[in-house]
Design a protein around this motif. Structure first.
Motif, PDB file in Angstrom:
ATOM      1  N   GLU A  53       1.157  -1.350   0.088  1.00 25.07           N
ATOM      2  CA  GLU A  53       0.133   0.128   0.110  1.00 25.07           C
ATOM      3  C   GLU A  53       0.737   1.339   0.026  1.00 25.07           C
ATOM      4  OE1 GLU A  53      -3.797  -0.020   0.184  1.00 25.07           O
ATOM      5  OE2 GLU A  53      -3.567  -1.841  -0.631  1.00 25.07           O
ATOM      6  N   LEU A  54       2.054   1.065   0.490  1.00 30.50           N
ATOM      7  CA  LEU A  54       3.185   2.339   0.578  1.00 30.50           C
ATOM      8  C   LEU A  54       3.224   3.048   0.093  1.00 30.50           C
ATOM      9  CD1 LEU A  54       4.250   2.478   3.974  1.00 30.50           C
ATOM     10  CD2 LEU A  54       2.346   3.784   3.638  1.00 30.50           C
ATOM     11  N   VAL A  55       3.894   1.880  -1.002  1.00 29.89           N
ATOM     12  CA  VAL A  55       4.700   1.934  -2.625  1.00 29.89           C
ATOM     13  C   VAL A  55       3.246   2.470  -3.583  1.00 29.89           C
ATOM     14  CG1 VAL A  55       6.233   0.568  -2.695  1.00 29.89           C
ATOM     15  CG2 VAL A  55       4.512   0.060  -3.737  1.00 29.89           C
ATOM     16  N   TYR A  74      -3.736  11.948   4.595  1.00 27.92           N
ATOM     17  CA  TYR A  74      -2.890  11.150   5.475  1.00 27.92           C
ATOM     18  C   TYR A  74      -1.518  11.276   5.103  1.00 27.92           C
ATOM     19  CZ  TYR A  74      -6.560  10.141   8.026  1.00 27.92           C
ATOM     20  OH  TYR A  74      -8.366  10.166   9.498  1.00 27.92           O
ATOM     21  N   CYS A  75      -1.323  11.117   4.053  1.00 28.86           N
ATOM     22  CA  CYS A  75       0.059  11.085   3.440  1.00 28.86           C
ATOM     23  C   CYS A  75       1.151  11.682   3.582  1.00 28.86           C
ATOM     24  CB  CYS A  75      -0.024  10.192   2.410  1.00 28.86           C
ATOM     25  SG  CYS A  75      -0.542   8.908   1.687  1.00 28.86           S
ATOM     26  N   GLU A  76       0.046  13.165   4.145  1.00 27.26           N
ATOM     27  CA  GLU A  76       0.989  14.424   3.982  1.00 27.26           C
ATOM     28  C   GLU A  76       1.198  14.240   4.910  1.00 27.26           C
ATOM     29  OE1 GLU A  76      -1.932  17.284   1.954  1.00 27.26           O
ATOM     30  OE2 GLU A  76      -0.269  17.328   0.321  1.00 27.26           O
ATOM     31  N   PHE A  80       5.620  12.515   2.690  1.00 28.00           N
ATOM     32  CA  PHE A  80       6.246  11.669   1.590  1.00 28.00           C
ATOM     33  C   PHE A  80       7.311  10.718   1.534  1.00 28.00           C
ATOM     34  CE2 PHE A  80       1.701  12.983  -0.192  1.00 28.00           C
ATOM     35  CZ  PHE A  80       1.774  11.630  -0.495  1.00 28.00           C
ATOM     36  N   ASP A  81       8.617  11.489   2.068  1.00 32.26           N
ATOM     37  CA  ASP A  81      10.137  11.819   2.122  1.00 32.26           C
ATOM     38  C   ASP A  81       9.907  10.512   3.505  1.00 32.26           C
ATOM     39  OD1 ASP A  81      10.631  13.250   0.162  1.00 32.26           O
ATOM     40  OD2 ASP A  81      11.044  14.687   1.581  1.00 32.26           O
ATOM     41  N   ARG A  82       9.418  10.252   4.615  1.00 25.76           N
ATOM     42  CA  ARG A  82       9.534   9.490   5.363  1.00 25.76           C
ATOM     43  C   ARG A  82       8.718   8.311   4.868  1.00 25.76           C
ATOM     44  NH1 ARG A  82       7.088  12.117   8.509  1.00 25.76           N
ATOM     45  NH2 ARG A  82       9.253  12.848  10.352  1.00 25.76           N
ATOM     46  N   ILE A  83       7.659   8.101   4.302  1.00 22.09           N
ATOM     47  CA  ILE A  83       6.809   7.227   3.483  1.00 22.09           C
ATOM     48  C   ILE A  83       7.447   6.627   2.753  1.00 22.09           C
ATOM     49  CG2 ILE A  83       4.670   6.400   2.178  1.00 22.09           C
ATOM     50  CD1 ILE A  83       3.356   8.136   3.115  1.00 22.09           C
ATOM     51  N   LYS A  84       8.291   7.062   1.993  1.00 21.20           N
ATOM     52  CA  LYS A  84       9.423   6.493   0.828  1.00 21.20           C
ATOM     53  C   LYS A  84      10.319   6.038   1.788  1.00 21.20           C
ATOM     54  CE  LYS A  84      11.228   8.642  -2.316  1.00 21.20           C
ATOM     55  NZ  LYS A  84      11.463  10.173  -3.029  1.00 21.20           N
TER      56      LYS A  84
END
Length: 350
Positions: A53-55, A74-76, A80-84
């Motif tokens: 889901e994250l990718v 929620y992503c913001e 997004f850098d942290r999600i990566k």
């Protein structure tokens, strides 16, 4: 804590139930299982679901700003850098788990299936980008059932050391189940695209389901939706499935009703209700099919546990508002309204 909750919501953590349930029931049916496998399976499939889901959140930033502003928020909140970074760490952890998995259960089938699992999880959004292939995307969406089930089989220790006749034995034991549930998922999963029309149009993607609805191909859709139930009848008639699987035919009116709701949905809020209903229907059908496959008390316990996880994460750890009275009313209203619509239906506007 707020960022962790935001991560779980934007990462759609409820979908881990789709992966764990077939994995563990397959283990049970082939003589495996146990507390350690339950804990390990829950952890590894949670990571696999989250990583997938994250990718997807990273690859769909353009579309999601249009289709999923609440999920994008929620992503913001996470960044997004942290999600990566988190997605990279998740997949590295999965690779480490897979290496240890093959070390403890050394057979080439398991190794190949685990590699394919990583390819499916990442390749859905990057590389091959299954999600952008009209037909391959539907096949890829069957992985959360078929992939974990096969990996559960390969982990059970039932495969002979030389592997001779392993797949033949699997097909005799479970091939019919894989075909029925795979057909159910593959023919119905495209319903989820009805909420993504504007964003998908922006990136030049037109899903099979949206294309059929825009062309008013109701008969084609009904035939497609009926396919898994026809397959069930044929397999029971050929004695490849026990007669108890005829109980799955009770789901056919639900599939057809859901299809009517898809055709009648005009507003985005209505389509959101239909999409949410699809995911719950998917979980219920999957649970019923697995119980019919392995009708034991332990199977029921696994289904109940997965169901509790599904409900709680849906209501408290998902980016949408989960099950609500408004969505239920919208579904009932859509089904009733369909009788008064013209035969051509309502086109989905780009």
């Amino acid at each position: 804590m707020n960022k962790l909750i935001a991560l779980m919501r934007c990462g759609s953590c409820r979908f881990a139930a789709y992966y764990f349930l077939p994995f563990y029931v397959a283990l049970l049916s082939f003589g495996g299982g146990g507390r350690r496998w339950a804990v390990f399976g829950a952890a590894v499939w949670f990571l696999h679901s989250l990583g997938t889901e994250l990718v997807n959140r990273l690859s769909d930033r353009v579309e999601d700003q249009i289709n999923r502003p609440e999920r994008t928020a929620y992503c913001e909140a996470v960044g997004f850098d942290r999600i990566k970074l988190i997605s990279l760490l998740v997949w590295l952890t999965i690779v480490a788990c897979d290496v240890a998995w093959v070390y403890t259960r050394p057979n080439p089938f398991l190794a190949a299936l685990l590699v394919m699992g990583i390819m499916a999880g990442v390749g859905y959004s990057y590389g091959i980008r299954f999600k952008r292939k009209r037909y391959l995307s539907l096949l890829a969406l069957t992985f959360p059932f078929g992939g974990p089930f096969l990996i559960g089989w390969a982990s059970s220790g039932v495969i002979p050391a030389d592997g001779a006749g392993a797949f033949a034995g699997l097909l005799r034991a479970s091939g019919a189940l894989l075909l029925v549930v795979g057909a159910f998922i593959g023919t119905l999963a495209g319903v989820k695209d009805i909420t993504d029309i504007e964003g998908d149009d922006r990136v030049g993607y037109d899903s099979l389901w949206v294309s059929l609805i825009r062309r008013h191909a109701t008969r084609v859709i009904f035939v497609m939706i009926s396919l898994p139930f026809f397959i069930t009848l044929v397999l029971v008639g050929a004695r490849l499935l026990p007669p108890r699987f005829l109980a799955l035919l009770l789901f056919m009116p639900v599939s057809l009703a859901l299809t009517l709701c898809v055709r009648a949905a005009k507003e985005n809020e209505q389509r959101q209700a239909v999409r949410e209903a699809l995911y719950h229907y998917w979980f219920v059908f999957l649970s019923a099919a697995l119980f019919l496959y392995w009708p034991r008390g332990e199977t029921l316990l696994v289904i109940m546990g997965s169901g509790v996880y599904w409900v709680l994460t849906t209501q408290y750890l998902h980016w949408s508002d989960g099950v609500s009275a408004n969505k239920a009313r919208a579904l009932v209203s859509l089904f009733r309204q369909y009788r008064h619509r013209p035969a051509s239906g309502v086109p989905l506007s780009p």
